[in-house]
Scaffold this motif. Structure first.
Motif, PDB file in Angstrom:
ATOM      1  N   GLU A  53      65.970  24.342-107.457  1.00 26.35           N
ATOM      2  CA  GLU A  53      65.899  22.900-107.649  1.00 26.35           C
ATOM      3  C   GLU A  53      64.503  22.513-108.123  1.00 26.35           C
ATOM      4  O   GLU A  53      63.496  22.994-107.603  1.00 26.35           O
ATOM      5  CB  GLU A  53      66.196  22.174-106.328  1.00 26.35           C
ATOM      6  CG  GLU A  53      66.184  20.684-106.445  1.00 26.35           C
ATOM      7  CD  GLU A  53      66.474  19.999-105.113  1.00 26.35           C
ATOM      8  OE1 GLU A  53      66.421  18.756-105.095  1.00 26.35           O
ATOM      9  OE2 GLU A  53      66.751  20.677-104.114  1.00 26.35           O
ATOM     10  N   ALA A  55      54.565  15.858-108.530  1.00 27.80           N
ATOM     11  CA  ALA A  55      55.766  16.041-107.723  1.00 27.80           C
ATOM     12  C   ALA A  55      56.517  14.730-107.488  1.00 27.80           C
ATOM     13  O   ALA A  55      57.716  14.733-107.289  1.00 27.80           O
ATOM     14  CB  ALA A  55      55.410  16.660-106.374  1.00 27.80           C
ATOM     15  N   ASN A  96      61.983  25.193-106.345  1.00 30.85           N
ATOM     16  CA  ASN A  96      61.956  25.774-105.005  1.00 30.85           C
ATOM     17  C   ASN A  96      62.805  27.046-105.005  1.00 30.85           C
ATOM     18  O   ASN A  96      63.271  27.498-106.061  1.00 30.85           O
ATOM     19  CB  ASN A  96      62.413  24.756-103.943  1.00 30.85           C
ATOM     20  CG  ASN A  96      63.847  24.301-104.144  1.00 30.85           C
ATOM     21  OD1 ASN A  96      64.650  24.930-104.843  1.00 30.85           O
ATOM     22  ND2 ASN A  96      64.193  23.175-103.525  1.00 30.85           N
ATOM     23  N   ASP A 154      56.161  26.578-106.365  1.00 32.64           N
ATOM     24  CA  ASP A 154      54.965  25.845-105.953  1.00 32.64           C
ATOM     25  C   ASP A 154      53.966  26.700-105.192  1.00 32.64           C
ATOM     26  O   ASP A 154      52.798  26.362-105.083  1.00 32.64           O
ATOM     27  CB  ASP A 154      55.324  24.584-105.167  1.00 32.64           C
ATOM     28  CG  ASP A 154      56.084  24.866-103.882  1.00 32.64           C
ATOM     29  OD1 ASP A 154      56.403  26.031-103.584  1.00 32.64           O
ATOM     30  OD2 ASP A 154      56.377  23.882-103.172  1.00 32.64           O
ATOM     31  N   SER A 174      51.277  23.926-106.157  1.00 32.77           N
ATOM     32  CA  SER A 174      51.619  22.724-105.390  1.00 32.77           C
ATOM     33  C   SER A 174      50.454  21.757-105.263  1.00 32.77           C
ATOM     34  O   SER A 174      50.659  20.557-105.068  1.00 32.77           O
ATOM     35  CB  SER A 174      52.122  23.100-103.998  1.00 32.77           C
ATOM     36  OG  SER A 174      51.113  23.809-103.293  1.00 32.77           O
ATOM     37  N   VAL A 181      61.221  20.659-108.287  1.00 37.80           N
ATOM     38  CA  VAL A 181      60.463  19.870-107.323  1.00 37.80           C
ATOM     39  C   VAL A 181      59.177  19.304-107.924  1.00 37.80           C
ATOM     40  O   VAL A 181      58.457  18.556-107.272  1.00 37.80           O
ATOM     41  CB  VAL A 181      60.130  20.689-106.054  1.00 37.80           C
ATOM     42  CG1 VAL A 181      61.407  21.064-105.311  1.00 37.80           C
ATOM     43  CG2 VAL A 181      59.309  21.924-106.388  1.00 37.80           C
TER      44      VAL A 181
END
Length: 145
Positions: A45, A76, A41, A18, A71, A47
């Motif tokens: 994982e 998300a 991340n 992100d 991001s 996200v």
């Protein structure tokens, strides 16, 4: 005969973090001819997910610079995901219901694959599922207020 997503998913999935820029994400998309990249991340994982459409509508159309962070434009919340053992019919129905063309496949929080409508359509026994999903996806959704 039940078929699982693990049998048709692309398991060589490119990802971005992100903190990377949309320019980096777009370059990856261009290099690998893909329209969506899972966002992970530091532990791998998932996200979020960023699509070529996210970049276009949430950054470029708004006059945002190429240095905008992933991001800021990624989806998300409420990420629609499948699992490797999910039935292909269920996945096609989920994609139709959610009006998405690509489904990240996640196991234990980690991205393990991606399935597109094209992946489903090339399997003869699932081409009607893909056709139905595409028809649902192509139906305009209600504008958000």
């Amino acid at each position: 005969m039940e078929q699982q997503l693990r049998n048709i998913m692309t398991s060589d999935v490119y990802t971005v973090k992100d903190s990377q820029t949309i320019q980096e994400a777009a370059a990856l998309m261009s290099e690998h001819n893909i329209g969506a990249i899972p966002v992970v991340n530091n532990t791998g994982e998932m996200v979020g997910i960023v699509t070529d459409r996210d970049i276009t509508l949430r950054a470029t159309a708004q006059g945002e610079a190429s240095q905008t962070r992933v991001s800021e434009v990624m989806t998300a919340q409420e990420i629609v995901k499948g699992t490797p053992d999910m039935d292909i019919h269920q996945a096609a129905q989920l994609m139709a219901d959610q009006q998405i063309r690509r489904l990240p496949v996640v196991e234990n929080g980690q991205i393990v694959g991606m399935v597109s409508l094209g992946d489903i359509a090339v399997k003869d026994q699932f081409d009607q599922d893909a056709e139905q999903a595409l028809s649902s996806i192509s139906t305009p959704s209600e504008p958000q207020s």
